[in-house]
Structures are given as C-alpha cells and as structure tokens.
Design an enzyme around this catalytic site. Structure first.
Site, PDB file in Angstrom:
ATOM      1  N   ASP A 211       0.812  -1.225   0.000  1.00  0.00           N
ATOM      2  CA  ASP A 211       0.000   0.000   0.000  1.00  0.00           C
ATOM      3  C   ASP A 211       0.841   1.268   0.000  1.00  0.00           C
ATOM      4  O   ASP A 211       0.421   2.306   0.510  1.00  0.00           O
ATOM      5  CB  ASP A 211      -0.966   0.039   1.212  1.00  0.00           C
ATOM      6  CG  ASP A 211      -1.790  -1.218   1.317  1.00  0.00           C
ATOM      7  OD1 ASP A 211      -2.227  -1.711   0.270  1.00  0.00           O
ATOM      8  OD2 ASP A 211      -1.983  -1.704   2.450  1.00  0.00           O
TER       9      ASP A 211
ATOM     10  N   GLY B 185      -3.989  -4.272  -3.924  1.00  0.00           N
ATOM     11  CA  GLY B 185      -4.933  -3.212  -4.252  1.00  0.00           C
ATOM     12  C   GLY B 185      -4.180  -2.054  -4.854  1.00  0.00           C
ATOM     13  O   GLY B 185      -3.337  -1.456  -4.214  1.00  0.00           O
TER      14      GLY B 185
HETATM   15  P1  IMP Z   1      -2.711 -12.682   2.199  1.00  0.00           P
HETATM   16  O1  IMP Z   1      -1.745 -12.162   1.197  1.00  0.00           O
HETATM   17  O2  IMP Z   1      -4.142 -12.394   1.842  1.00  0.00           O
HETATM   18  O3  IMP Z   1      -2.474 -14.121   2.531  1.00  0.00           O
HETATM   19  O4  IMP Z   1      -2.472 -11.873   3.574  1.00  0.00           O
HETATM   20  C1  IMP Z   1      -1.287 -11.991   4.343  1.00  0.00           C
HETATM   21  C2  IMP Z   1      -0.905 -10.666   4.970  1.00  0.00           C
HETATM   22  O5  IMP Z   1      -0.478  -9.771   3.957  1.00  0.00           O
HETATM   23  C3  IMP Z   1      -2.037  -9.958   5.712  1.00  0.00           C
HETATM   24  O6  IMP Z   1      -1.502  -9.260   6.830  1.00  0.00           O
HETATM   25  C4  IMP Z   1      -2.555  -8.959   4.699  1.00  0.00           C
HETATM   26  O7  IMP Z   1      -3.173  -7.845   5.301  1.00  0.00           O
HETATM   27  C5  IMP Z   1      -1.266  -8.573   4.016  1.00  0.00           C
HETATM   28  N1  IMP Z   1      -1.464  -8.136   2.627  1.00  0.00           N
HETATM   29  C6  IMP Z   1      -1.695  -8.901   1.550  1.00  0.00           C
HETATM   30  N2  IMP Z   1      -1.802  -8.149   0.446  1.00  0.00           N
HETATM   31  C7  IMP Z   1      -1.593  -6.888   0.824  1.00  0.00           C
HETATM   32  C8  IMP Z   1      -1.539  -5.641   0.116  1.00  0.00           C
HETATM   33  O8  IMP Z   1      -1.676  -5.547  -1.101  1.00  0.00           O
HETATM   34  N3  IMP Z   1      -1.284  -4.540   0.881  1.00  0.00           N
HETATM   35  C9  IMP Z   1      -1.093  -4.603   2.223  1.00  0.00           C
HETATM   36  N4  IMP Z   1      -1.134  -5.738   2.914  1.00  0.00           N
HETATM   37  C10 IMP Z   1      -1.386  -6.864   2.230  1.00  0.00           C
END
Ligand code: IMP
Length: 454
Positions: free
Chosen positions: A20, A47
């Site tokens: 982010d 995102g």
């Molecule tokens: P996952 O990638 O959905 O398995 O999430 C694992 C961790 O990475 C969690 O703490 C999410 O909030 C974080 N995370 C995953 N994608 C993003 C992103 O695009 N921006 C910020 N945090 C992320």
C-alpha cells in the site's frame, strides 16, 4: 558458438514497506516510458488505486499498466483468480476501456485460485490472526508448491478443467470436513459440479489471454524493449524475508521478479523502491513505530488509509529507516519514490525511526530478523520540525515550481525530512508524491523520469 544472453532494460518496482505504498501510481507514471508491464507475484490480495483525470481505477489483479494501454502480463508467479479477472475486465469495459488479447496476456503457468482456496483461507484460525485478505492466496500457493494446483493452461482446456477440478474438489472437500470438526463452526463446502459449471464460463472468457509471458518478455528484452516488473504487496510481507508469519505467501522483493516472471537476473537493470512518508500495515504483525491512537486516527482520515481490497482500516506509524535499510539490502534500490508527504502537512514535529532499542538493552540500526525482538523493539527517533498546511492549491504551486527546481520546491522542512531519509537509508529519492493524481508528483532534478532506461 553464438551466445544469446538477454541483457538489460528491465525495471522492477517494489514496495519498500508493508504494501500500500502507492506503487500503482508510480507504475502508472513510469509505464508511459516502457513497452511491457509484467506483474510477477501475488494475486487478488493486492490493491492498486490509480486516479486518471479525476476518475479512480481500482485493480486487485490486473497490472496497473492496462490504463496506459500498454501490453500487460500476468506472469507465472501470480495466483490468478478468474472471478476477479473477469470482474475487472468487465469493469474496465463498462468504463469505456476494452481489453483484448493484444493488450493483456496471462502466463500459461499461472496457478488458478479456486473457491476451496478462499474457504480454507477464511476458516483457518492462524490466518485470522495474520489478518489475511481472505482471497485464498496462501492455500493457492500451497497447492502450487505441493504440485497439486490447477495451472491456467489446464483451466482453459474444458476436459482438463473438469477432470482436475473434480480431483481437487474431492480431496479439498475431504480436508474441509476435518476443518469444520476442529474449528467448531461450519465451513461452507463448495459443490464441485457447480464450481465446474461456473469456472467453465470464466475459462471461456479468459482463454484468449493465454500466453507464455516468460518467453515473450525474454524475446522483447532481446529486441531492446523496456519491461517494467510490477511488484505487489511489500518487502516486509515477503514470505522468506518479511515479518514471518505475518507475511503473504509470495516474494514481493526484487529477486521475486526473476522467479515470478521467468527472466534472468541480468535482465534487470534498475530497481525502484516505493515508500510512504510514514508507515502503514494491514492485519497483524509488528509495527514498531505505530502511532498513539489519536495521531493514528488523524493520519488514517487524512491519508484515507483503508485497504483497497478489504476496506480494513490500516495501522499507521512514523517512517522507519531501520526497516528501509533492510529493504535496501534486500532489493538494492537505485532510487526511492516517496509518496503521500502531503498527508504529514500541519504536524508540528515529524519523526523518523533511526534505530531500535532491543530487549538486551542494545541498539540496532537494522530491523532484526528475530520477530520476538521486533515485537518489543522501541524505536529511537530523529525529530525534525514539521511543515505548514498547504492545501491543494499550495501543493499545485509547488508541483509547478518543481519543474525547474526539482525537490527544492518542497517546503524547507519537508525537504529536510526527505534528505534525512536519503541519508539514513543511503538511497536517492527520485520523486515525491503530493496527491493521488498522475501530475501530483515532484521529480528530483538529477533523477528525472528520463533517467537511464526511461
Ligand atoms: P494474504 O496475502 O491475503 O495471505 O495476507 C497476508 C498478509 O499480507 C495480511 O496481513 C494482509 O493484510 C497482508 N497483505 C496482503 N496483500 C496486501 C496488500 O496488497 N497490501 C497490504 N497488505 C497486504
């Protein structure tokens, strides 16, 4: 013997913090100067928000370069959610942007995210503590590593899709039953035949985009074309080098571009890091510079710090040079892009963590690898006076002055803040963003968009 060695013209854009950081905007701006944009890891957990002419585009899966009508590739290292892919393509179509196979390519090796992955992600207690995005990212990468996943090339072949989804459904539904038993709450069990029906429709829509992105990128590099490798998430969410287990399941760091896109290390000539002027994190895990609640609320409001994918409020803290030094080691940044400095306007005193006091009483300048030390680390801050509130008009004036004077156009104390970051991290700042729009950016004079490759 004639040696064919692909050299150069590859730039990687990496998040230097916890994701982010505003990579979407930097990719969008730099995309103008390249021929191909390649997303190399992650999935619909990312995102990217890009604002063009006041119109906001939010992508989770599509490479940000699509907006620039540049050849955009979803590479082998991405876990591809077909539902999200089709929704984003339809969204673009409804917004007047039609995307055909000459613009978008999906590598035949990319793994497909299926409903079971999302259900497992949501059901696991540990994933709740980590605060995953619930998009099935970890489970999909697990299947890739255990050689049981469904690759895009099988997905778009109807008979293979049916056979493989039946196999996967049988084994996953068996496993899900025990998850129900241990978790106590019922887990929705996907019905295999309905998945086949729904995903067959998606497969037909996505089949035209099938390509060998790795071969295409290598050939393009050989022809002297420029490729931008777009990272998702951030360095400290890297599965190996992030704050494990509070990480994602892929490799956002610069080296991940080689593995995810299928290119040789010497194809990459530049690595650009993107960092916010402060730090944010979504989900669990250490954040040593986290603000007190009141300050946190102010920055959340001013910086609109809510996740693009989940809408969750982000945790916020001061800029952390210890973390950035580690990012610099891991990625070898040629330059940094600092985003959202405008969010810090009007704050009396600005801080940058330049060291941590750790449990044994010693001080370190580098983010420790041992997460238990990091959990209890107390930041040592450099403090510097803040800069005045400028508002949109004030920033617009500064942006126009920056055309001739570069970063010197910044208010004195904002510039001091940037220079301190450069000194502490040991990387030159190439740009400073002062708003979400393409034009709301100041370029360092000696590091213009045209620097080297661009
Ligand atoms: P996952 O990638 O959905 O398995 O999430 C694992 C961790 O990475 C969690 O703490 C999410 O909030 C974080 N995370 C995953 N994608 C993003 C992103 O695009 N921006 C910020 N945090 C992320």
């Amino acid at each position: 013997m004639k040696t064919v060695r692909v050299l150069g013209n590859g730039v990687v854009i990496v998040g230097a913090q916890f994701g982010d950081e505003g990579k979407g905007k930097i990719v969008d701006v730099l995309a103008e100067k390249v021929d191909i944009i390649a997303r190399y890891q992650g999935g619909a957990n990312a995102g990217h928000t890009i604002v063009v002419d006041g119109k906001t585009f939010k992508f989770r899966l599509m490479p940000s370069g699509l907006i620039r009508s540049k050849r955009s590739l979803i590479c082998a290292g991405v876990v591809m959610d077909p539902k999200v892919a089709v929704t984003e393509l339809e969204g673009l179509f409804n917004g007047g942007i039609s995307i055909g196979p000459s613009l978008l390519g999906i590598d035949l090796r990319a793994h497909v995210v299926l409903p079971w992955h999302k259900v497992i992600d949501a059901a696991r207690q540990a994933n709740k503590e980590i605060g995953t995005t619930g998009n099935g990212i970890g489970p999909a990468y697990e299947d890739s590593a255990s050689r049981t996943g469904l690759r895009f090339i099988e997905f778009v072949d109807q008979s293979k899709l049916e056979r493989r989804v039946r196999e996967i459904g049988t084994s996953k539904n068996h496993a899900l039953k025990s998850l129900v038993a241990s978790g106590g709450t019922p887990v929705p069990i996907p019905e295999t035949e309905s998945v086949i029906l729904e995903y067959s429709v998606l497969a037909r829509k996505l089949k035209p985009f099938l390509c060998d992105a790795s071969a295409e990128i290598n050939q393009s590099l050989l022809e002297g074309k420029k490729v931008l490798f777009e990272g998702a998430q951030g360095t400290h969410l890297d599965e190996s080098f992030g704050t494990y287990p509070f990480v994602t399941s892929s490799h956002p760091i610069a080296g991940g571009a080689c593995i995810g896109a299928g290119v040789a290390p010497h194809s990459i000539t530049q690595v650009h890091g993107v960092a916010k002027a402060y730090t944010t994190r979504v989900g669990g895990g250490p954040l040593p510079t986290e603000f007190e609640e009141e300050m946190g609320e102010t920055i959340v409001k001013k910086g609109h710090e809510f996740g693009t994918v989940t809408g969750r409020k982000r945790r916020v803290g001061w800029f952390d040079a210890c973390m950035l030094r580690r990012s610099q080691q891991l990625n070898g940044f040629d330059c940094l892009h600092i985003t959202k400095i405008d969010v810090l306007e009007g704050i009396k005193t600005l801080k940058i963590a330049i060291g941590y006091k750790i449990e044994d009483g010693s001080t370190t300048q580098l983010m420790p690898a041992d997460i238990s030390l990091l959990h209890n680390a107390v930041p040592v801050y450099f403090e510097t006076p803040g800069f005045e509130e400028l508002g949109e008009e004030g920033w617009a004036k500064i942006v126009s002055q920056a055309i001739s004077s570069g970063l010197d156009a910044l208010p004195k104390h904002a510039l001091n803040f940037i220079r301190k970051i450069e000194d502490e991290v040991g990387v030159q700042v190439a740009s400073v963003s002062v708003g979400p729009q393409r034009h709301q950016i100041l370029w360092a004079k000696n590091f213009s968009v045209n620097y080297k490759l661009l």
